[in-house]
Design a protein around this motif. Sequence first.
Motif, short mmCIF file in Angstrom:
data_model
loop_
_atom_site.label_atom_id
_atom_site.label_comp_id
_atom_site.label_asym_id
_atom_site.label_seq_id
_atom_site.Cartn_x
_atom_site.Cartn_y
_atom_site.Cartn_z
N GLY A 1 96.45 -33.34 9.09
CA GLY A 1 95.95 -32.01 8.73
C GLY A 1 97.02 -31.15 8.07
N THR A 2 98.24 -31.20 8.61
CA THR A 2 99.34 -30.43 8.04
C THR A 2 99.74 -30.98 6.67
N HIS A 3 99.72 -32.30 6.53
CA HIS A 3 100.06 -32.90 5.23
C HIS A 3 99.07 -32.48 4.15
N VAL A 4 97.80 -32.41 4.51
CA VAL A 4 96.79 -31.93 3.56
C VAL A 4 97.09 -30.50 3.15
N LEU A 5 97.48 -29.67 4.12
CA LEU A 5 97.81 -28.27 3.83
C LEU A 5 99.02 -28.17 2.90
N VAL A 6 100.06 -28.97 3.19
CA VAL A 6 101.27 -28.94 2.36
C VAL A 6 100.96 -29.35 0.93
N TRP A 7 100.24 -30.45 0.79
CA TRP A 7 99.98 -30.94 -0.57
C TRP A 7 98.95 -30.10 -1.31
N VAL B 1 99.92 -28.58 -4.96
CA VAL B 1 99.05 -28.70 -6.14
C VAL B 1 98.72 -27.33 -6.70
N THR B 2 98.42 -26.38 -5.81
CA THR B 2 98.08 -25.02 -6.27
C THR B 2 99.25 -24.37 -6.99
N MET B 3 100.45 -24.46 -6.42
CA MET B 3 101.61 -23.85 -7.05
C MET B 3 101.99 -24.55 -8.34
N ALA B 4 101.79 -25.87 -8.39
CA ALA B 4 102.07 -26.59 -9.63
C ALA B 4 101.14 -26.10 -10.74
N ALA B 5 99.87 -25.88 -10.40
CA ALA B 5 98.92 -25.38 -11.39
C ALA B 5 99.31 -23.99 -11.87
N LEU B 6 99.72 -23.11 -10.95
CA LEU B 6 100.13 -21.76 -11.33
C LEU B 6 101.38 -21.79 -12.19
N ALA B 7 102.33 -22.65 -11.83
CA ALA B 7 103.57 -22.73 -12.60
C ALA B 7 103.31 -23.21 -14.02
N VAL C 1 108.82 -27.90 -11.11
CA VAL C 1 107.62 -28.45 -10.48
C VAL C 1 107.91 -29.85 -9.92
N ALA C 2 108.66 -30.64 -10.69
CA ALA C 2 109.02 -31.98 -10.19
C ALA C 2 109.86 -31.90 -8.91
N ILE C 3 110.76 -30.93 -8.86
CA ILE C 3 111.57 -30.75 -7.64
C ILE C 3 110.68 -30.32 -6.48
N MET C 4 109.69 -29.46 -6.76
CA MET C 4 108.77 -29.03 -5.70
C MET C 4 108.00 -30.22 -5.13
N VAL C 5 107.56 -31.12 -6.00
CA VAL C 5 106.86 -32.32 -5.54
C VAL C 5 107.79 -33.17 -4.66
N ALA C 6 109.05 -33.29 -5.07
CA ALA C 6 110.02 -34.05 -4.27
C ALA C 6 110.22 -33.41 -2.90
N VAL C 7 110.24 -32.07 -2.86
CA VAL C 7 110.37 -31.37 -1.58
C VAL C 7 109.16 -31.67 -0.69
#
Length: 335
Positions: A21-27, A31-37, A54-60
């Motif tokens: 459930g938490t992993h779904v929330l994180v991802w 995805v939302t922040m990547a779209a905004l960026a 954005v790539a660094i955010m995905v790695a985080v």
Amino acid sequence: MERLVSPAATRLQLVALTGPGTHVLVWGYVVTMAALALSSLDEVRSPWPTVHGVAIMVAVGVLLTLDRREPLGRATAVLVAIAWVAVALLVSWQLKEPGGHSQWFFGAGTVSLFFVGLRGRQLIAWLGFAALSAVVVVWAVSTGVSIPVVLVLVGKQSAILLVSSLFSFGLGRTSRSIVRLSEETSTRATIEAAQLATTAERNQRLAELDAIATPLLARLVGGQPLTAEDRLDFAVAEAQLRDGLRARALSVPDVADAARDARRRGVEVVLLDDLYPAEAPPEVLDVVRSRVVQALHSATDGRVVARLLPEGRDEVATILIDGERMQRRDVVLAG
């Protein structure tokens, strides 16, 4: 075999921030922040710093998902903090103007540090936020952005991290209370189980005593003269009760019947369990009992001594037949 997980276990896993459930929330947030960026590329001088950010955010997100330790691994927490400071340094001076979605990295970084603090790394989370805020303030000073506006922005983001600290503190207290209650419940269950086992053992012993002694006691109080047969029955019953105390593992119906018949034939029978409180494997104990029964059936005089040996030996039991017509020593090995 499919593993069944109770609803309570699922809820605790979610609270621990390591569950699906938490992993779904994180991802979902990633995805939302990547779209905004990516939608704000027209607000920056060059798109590549934002794309790299954005790539660094995905790695985080990957780091926070894969590290399931509680608390979060120190190295992971430090990498997350450094990553967002790097993104701020990479993107800030590419902004055409402050505000809007082009400053997505500040909010995304704060939320990532929110999860870091929530998973037990409060100090690293606050240090990371301080470094991230310092980059934003330096950017504002160097580009002529109004300092009060930037400080208001930092204050709003710090409130998110403050919630993390307060929630983490409350969650820690709740977790400790749950652990304490669980230990108390487990202790009570252990005590109750021991009491039930003791009661069951006592009831079984009383039932055995009633079956053996009651008929004999009835003869005693009946007022009839005791015969030699009665005295033999008393002696056999006493020996059987003694077997129940000294050789509990051998006090099973087959052995008890064979021992009673042997004693009535005049054979002295001694049963000992020096292995107690340890227990022999069931299959080995079955072999011992079978051989004891055979020895008791074979003996016609003298004595039979069957003994379960203390733990730690290669031999599990010895069975000795010592009579005028037969003398034999049988050994049962552990293997």
